[in-house]
Design a protein around this motif. Structure first.
Motif, PDB file in Angstrom:
ATOM      1  N   LEU A 283       0.830  -1.202   0.000  1.00  0.00           N
ATOM      2  CA  LEU A 283       0.000   0.000   0.000  1.00  0.00           C
ATOM      3  C   LEU A 283       0.861   1.247   0.000  1.00  0.00           C
ATOM      4  O   LEU A 283       0.588   2.217  -0.702  1.00  0.00           O
ATOM      5  N   SER A 284       1.919   1.198   0.786  1.00  0.00           N
ATOM      6  CA  SER A 284       2.799   2.359   0.865  1.00  0.00           C
ATOM      7  C   SER A 284       3.453   2.633  -0.489  1.00  0.00           C
ATOM      8  O   SER A 284       3.529   3.773  -0.938  1.00  0.00           O
ATOM      9  N   HIS A 287       0.974   4.007  -2.792  1.00  0.00           N
ATOM     10  CA  HIS A 287       0.713   5.407  -2.477  1.00  0.00           C
ATOM     11  C   HIS A 287       1.760   6.320  -3.098  1.00  0.00           C
ATOM     12  O   HIS A 287       1.452   7.399  -3.585  1.00  0.00           O
ATOM     13  N   ALA A 294      -0.492  11.882  -9.267  1.00  0.00           N
ATOM     14  CA  ALA A 294      -1.201  13.109  -8.887  1.00  0.00           C
ATOM     15  C   ALA A 294      -0.361  14.338  -9.234  1.00  0.00           C
ATOM     16  O   ALA A 294      -0.869  15.333  -9.757  1.00  0.00           O
ATOM     17  N   ARG A 295       0.942  14.255  -8.955  1.00  0.00           N
ATOM     18  CA  ARG A 295       1.816  15.398  -9.257  1.00  0.00           C
ATOM     19  C   ARG A 295       1.887  15.636 -10.764  1.00  0.00           C
ATOM     20  O   ARG A 295       1.898  16.764 -11.234  1.00  0.00           O
ATOM     21  N   LEU A 301      -1.946  19.990 -15.684  1.00  0.00           N
ATOM     22  CA  LEU A 301      -3.030  20.971 -15.598  1.00  0.00           C
ATOM     23  C   LEU A 301      -2.456  22.384 -15.540  1.00  0.00           C
ATOM     24  O   LEU A 301      -2.944  23.302 -16.199  1.00  0.00           O
ATOM     25  N   ARG A 305      -3.154  25.230 -18.302  1.00  0.00           N
ATOM     26  CA  ARG A 305      -3.751  26.527 -17.949  1.00  0.00           C
ATOM     27  C   ARG A 305      -2.814  27.670 -18.311  1.00  0.00           C
ATOM     28  O   ARG A 305      -3.249  28.706 -18.793  1.00  0.00           O
ATOM     29  N   ARG A 359       8.243  28.837  -7.191  1.00  0.00           N
ATOM     30  CA  ARG A 359       8.064  27.534  -7.824  1.00  0.00           C
ATOM     31  C   ARG A 359       9.098  27.320  -8.930  1.00  0.00           C
ATOM     32  O   ARG A 359       9.711  26.260  -9.028  1.00  0.00           O
ATOM     33  N   SER A 423      13.075  10.215 -11.102  1.00  0.00           N
ATOM     34  CA  SER A 423      12.444  11.494 -10.797  1.00  0.00           C
ATOM     35  C   SER A 423      11.280  11.696 -11.755  1.00  0.00           C
ATOM     36  O   SER A 423      11.446  12.144 -12.872  1.00  0.00           O
ATOM     37  N   SER A 424      10.118  11.328 -11.297  1.00  0.00           N
ATOM     38  CA  SER A 424       8.978  11.221 -12.192  1.00  0.00           C
ATOM     39  C   SER A 424       8.583  12.526 -12.853  1.00  0.00           C
ATOM     40  O   SER A 424       8.375  12.595 -14.051  1.00  0.00           O
ATOM     41  N   SER A 425       8.469  13.573 -12.077  1.00  0.00           N
ATOM     42  CA  SER A 425       7.944  14.790 -12.673  1.00  0.00           C
ATOM     43  C   SER A 425       9.051  15.723 -13.143  1.00  0.00           C
ATOM     44  O   SER A 425       8.791  16.827 -13.573  1.00  0.00           O
ATOM     45  N   ALA A 426      10.308  15.232 -13.081  1.00  0.00           N
ATOM     46  CA  ALA A 426      11.408  16.085 -13.535  1.00  0.00           C
ATOM     47  C   ALA A 426      11.213  16.441 -15.000  1.00  0.00           C
ATOM     48  O   ALA A 426      11.638  17.487 -15.455  1.00  0.00           O
TER      49      ALA A 426
ATOM     50  N   ASP B  81     -10.557  22.574 -10.339  1.00  0.00           N
ATOM     51  CA  ASP B  81      -9.883  23.568  -9.516  1.00  0.00           C
ATOM     52  C   ASP B  81      -9.539  24.815 -10.307  1.00  0.00           C
ATOM     53  O   ASP B  81      -8.613  25.532  -9.980  1.00  0.00           O
ATOM     54  N   PRO B 101      -6.981  15.157  -6.464  1.00  0.00           N
ATOM     55  CA  PRO B 101      -6.788  14.271  -5.313  1.00  0.00           C
ATOM     56  C   PRO B 101      -6.195  15.030  -4.127  1.00  0.00           C
ATOM     57  O   PRO B 101      -5.322  15.886  -4.318  1.00  0.00           O
ATOM     58  N   MET B 180       5.717  27.074   0.487  1.00  0.00           N
ATOM     59  CA  MET B 180       5.859  26.482  -0.844  1.00  0.00           C
ATOM     60  C   MET B 180       4.550  25.762  -1.143  1.00  0.00           C
ATOM     61  O   MET B 180       4.309  24.658  -0.667  1.00  0.00           O
ATOM     62  N   PHE B 182       3.178  24.192  -3.570  1.00  0.00           N
ATOM     63  CA  PHE B 182       3.041  23.258  -4.690  1.00  0.00           C
ATOM     64  C   PHE B 182       3.714  21.969  -4.260  1.00  0.00           C
ATOM     65  O   PHE B 182       4.597  21.952  -3.419  1.00  0.00           O
ATOM     66  N   ASP B 183       3.245  20.902  -4.861  1.00  0.00           N
ATOM     67  CA  ASP B 183       3.715  19.584  -4.495  1.00  0.00           C
ATOM     68  C   ASP B 183       4.954  19.282  -5.312  1.00  0.00           C
ATOM     69  O   ASP B 183       4.868  19.077  -6.509  1.00  0.00           O
ATOM     70  N   ASP B 185       8.453  16.969  -6.045  1.00  0.00           N
ATOM     71  CA  ASP B 185       8.806  15.576  -5.800  1.00  0.00           C
ATOM     72  C   ASP B 185      10.156  15.437  -5.088  1.00  0.00           C
ATOM     73  O   ASP B 185      10.804  14.425  -5.162  1.00  0.00           O
ATOM     74  N   ARG B 213       2.945   6.096   7.669  1.00  0.00           N
ATOM     75  CA  ARG B 213       3.267   5.722   6.301  1.00  0.00           C
ATOM     76  C   ARG B 213       2.296   6.321   5.307  1.00  0.00           C
ATOM     77  O   ARG B 213       1.090   6.306   5.507  1.00  0.00           O
ATOM     78  N   SER B 214       2.850   6.829   4.261  1.00  0.00           N
ATOM     79  CA  SER B 214       2.086   7.404   3.155  1.00  0.00           C
ATOM     80  C   SER B 214       1.358   8.698   3.509  1.00  0.00           C
ATOM     81  O   SER B 214       0.963   9.445   2.642  1.00  0.00           O
TER      82      SER B 214
END
Lengths: 465, 223
Positions: A283-284, A287, A294-295, A301, A305, A359, A423-426, B81, B101, B180, B182-183, B185, B213-214
């Motif tokens: 699960l961890s 997650h 999600a990021r 998005l 925009r 950002r 690094s997924s969103s790099a 959003d 989410p 900050m 914004f999310d 990584d 966790r998580s």
């Protein structure tokens, strides 16, 4: 074909026809009248000639009675077959000679004195035909008696000529107009061939061959600008189209990786009974993947925009050192763990949206921390100029291959493919930096030397005057 | 505390009810708009968690109707959003807005904030087990021994002390401590928490900062 506006060729052809009809009619009208006037003058001159001839004959005549006895001398002088008529009478009204008993016409007005140049008048004969009549006085030579001479001519012959002429003028005008219209149509059609060629070229452009361009040099001067504009539209379209399809490809790929992890690792764990800790681990781990997804969605998005200027920008005057200090504080722990120093060399102000500025700089610093070797440093600097403020994020490291340099700000572009899973969103980080700079009306750029300094520069324009 | 969850999606409704019930709330769940409005106007709730996209009647209509009679706090949940949507929600009388989410910990924090009606005076002194935090003096001691913290470490500990027993998500911590919003990584928050732990937990047998966790981190005395 249901279109607004008719064919340009047909319109111009019709216009030519109208102009031709008008010009030919005007010319025909003028010529007709000129002819009519000329014919009338000719007839008048002839009548005058006859009167003078008759006066001459009268001068050689002994008395009025001899006119009556020998009318043929006078009547032969006018040629009846040519539509000429003659009446000679005494002032009292006694007819001395005439060749037109059956026609008969009145003497309109008084006779004109012998020494005066006679002039004609129009009268209507008893049978309804139009007559041109010349009245004059004559003097019988020997006796000196005064007689009235009336010479007349029917307008019939002249009118015949004019009628025929009128018909010819009409035919010429109509034929000329039709010919002009046809020639005009043909010429315009030929002239517009190059326009049709352009249209045909434009028609060949489809989503599959967006690289086709109109041949602007072959276009008429008037249309060259249009062709050039059209080509520029195609350039932009092709660019966006390529970006979009590349983006869709990359997106699918980047979504597949975490989705695959999620599916496979869940299936593996469920394939046999396991203890609670393993389920918790699953699960961890799931997650974490969800977080990546999600990021990624959030980043996309944001980019979408920003592309449509739907990101509200609250620009204000910020202290550059303070903003960079906040970012540095954020990365302080991370950097010192990696034995990397973070230095700020900034002064002055920057005109920006604080959140977006942080950002953008954070994305750059996060990258820099990733690539800077232990013991080296990252410098955050801000330099003001007349036009605005530039923020520099400089680090030492392996550097970016010059081949990759122009594309580092592209979405999903990774110079180092092996890092993609790490690094997924790099892949979107620098694209977001670029978007943020575009929102500010500024720009992002990068210079890099292999195994040397890599420097990202963010230019924020000053407040609009 | 009674909460009403109006959510049409089965899974979302179930986990919200389960999660919130386990967090100590009494939770009713309505799975469509009219039912939600009916429940909200006929029973007393301390807070309503409202999905925007609902069959029959959307969240905006519900909040418009609701505001004619009751002023129960409303927290909007939505996948939309766009800025205009947020403004619209808040203008219609929603009290807060959370975009899907979201982290469950974040939802709990928002709900608790809304339930804590009105401004409350923040305490100046905190005590968790033998850890003491003096906010005005910026002083931290544990078992009577002074601990030196950097400004951000202090801010982090202060945030966790204010929310003792509540799980704080990483984005929430990044937003509250470093502004900050914004999310990212990066594992900046983890590093910061580890450094804080090294100072206030590592030398002691009783640990006060716990990793959930998580979800995030929580400061609490589990001794």
């Amino acid at each position: 074909m249901n279109r607004h506006g008719h064919s340009l060729t047909a319109q111009l052809g019709a216009l030519f026809a109208v102009v031709a009809v008008m010009v030919f009619s005007a010319v025909g009208f003028y010529l007709y009248h000129a002819l009519a006037v000329q014919l009338q003058e000719r007839d008048e001159a002839e009548l005058v000639e006859r009167v003078l001839q008759l006066r001459h004959l009268l001068a050689e005549t002994s008395d009025a009675g001899s006119i009556q006895r020998e009318p043929h001398r006078f009547l032969d002088a006018v040629d009846v077959s040519h539509g000429l008529y003659l009446v000679i009478q005494t002032p009292g009204g006694q007819v001395l000679a005439q060749n037109t008993a059956e026609r008969g016409f009145t003497l309109a007005g008084g006779a004109v004195a012998a020494d005066v140049t006679p002039s004609t008048r129009h009268v209507v004969a008893a049978d309804g035909g139009a007559l041109q009549v010349l009245n004059a006085m004559g003097r019988v030579g020997a006796s000196g008696e005064v007689v009235h001479i009336s010479v007349a001519r029917t307008a019939h012959e002249r009118q015949e000529v004019l009628r025929a002429y009128r018909l010819k003028v009409w035919i010429a005008a109509i034929a000329g107009a039709m010919l002009t219209a046809a020639i005009g149509y043909f010429l315009v059609h030929r002239g517009l061939a190059r326009v049709r060629a352009l249209a045909a070229q434009a028609q060949e452009v489809t989503a599959r061959n967006l690289d086709k361009r109109l041949n602007a040099d072959a276009a008429p001067a008037e249309l060259r600008q249009l062709a050039d504009s059209f080509n520029r539209v195609l350039d932009r379209l092709q660019n966006s189209f390529n970006n979009l399809s590349q983006f869709a490809d990359d997106l699918a790929h980047d979504l597949r990786t975490p989705l695959n992890n999620l599916m496979v690792q869940t299936e593996v764990v469920f394939s046999q009974p396991r203890d609670i800790e393993e389920y918790q681990n699953l699960l961890s781990s799931n997650h974490e993947e969800f977080g990546r997804l999600a990021r990624m969605v959030e980043s996309m998005l944001f980019l979408a925009r920003a592309d449509h200027d739907q990101v509200a920008l609250s620009t204000e005057r910020l202290d550059a050192a303070e903003e960079l200090g906040m970012v540095a504080e954020y990365f302080e722990g991370l950097a010192s763990d990696a034995d990397i120093s973070l230095t700020i060399e900034a002064q002055g102000e920057v005109w920006a949206d604080g959140h977006l500025l942080r950002r953008a700089v954070s994305n750059l610093v996060a990258n820099a921390v990733r690539y800077t070797p232990r013991g080296c440093g990252i410098v955050l600097a801000a330099v003001g100029s007349g036009a605005g403020t530039t923020i520099f994020v400089t680090n030492s490291g392996p550097g970016i291959d010059p081949a990759h340099l122009p594309r580092v700000f592209d979405r999903f572009y990774r110079s180092d493919q092996s890092r993609s899973s790490q690094s997924s969103s790099a892949g979107l980080g620098l694209a977001i930096v670029k978007s943020i700079m575009a929102l500010h009306g500024g720009h992002a750029s990068v210079t890099s030397e292999l195994n040397g300094k890599t420097c990202f520069a963010l230019f924020f324009p000053g407040p609009a005057m | 505390m009674r909460l009403l969850v109006v959510e049409d999606e089965q899974k979302a409704g179930e986990y919200l009810q389960k999660g919130l019930t386990e967090s100590g709330f009494v939770v009713d769940w309505a799975n469509n708009g009219p039912e939600g409005l009916h429940a909200a106007t006929t029973s007393h709730y301390d807070l309503i968690v409202l999905d925007v996209m609902l069959p029959g009647m959307d969240g905006w209509q519900i909040v418009t109707e609701l505001r004619k009679t009751v002023d129960t706090p409303v927290l909007f949940l939505t996948a939309r959003d766009a800025l205009n949507d947020r403004i619209k929600g808040l203008e219609l009388g929603a009290d807060d807005y959370l975009v899907k989410p979201f982290a469950f910990a974040e939802l709990l924090v928002r709900i608790r904030t809304l339930l804590r009606r009105g401004p409350i005076k923040e305490p100046e002194l905190f005590q968790i087990a033998d850890l003491e935090l003096d906010v005005p003096k910026r002083r931290v001691t544990r078992a009577g021994r002074r601990i030196d913290l950097t400004a951000k470490e202090f801010a982090l500990l202060h945030l966790m002390s204010k929310r003792v027993g509540q799980v704080l998500s990483r984005p929430l911590i990044a937003s509250q401590v470093w502004d900050m919003n914004f999310d990212s990584d990066t594992n900046v928050v983890d590093v910061a928490v580890r450094r804080l732990r090294a100072k206030i937990d590592d030398p002691y047998t009783v640990k006060l900062i716990h990793t959930i966790r998580s979800m995030g981190y929580v400061l609490e005395d589990r001794g």
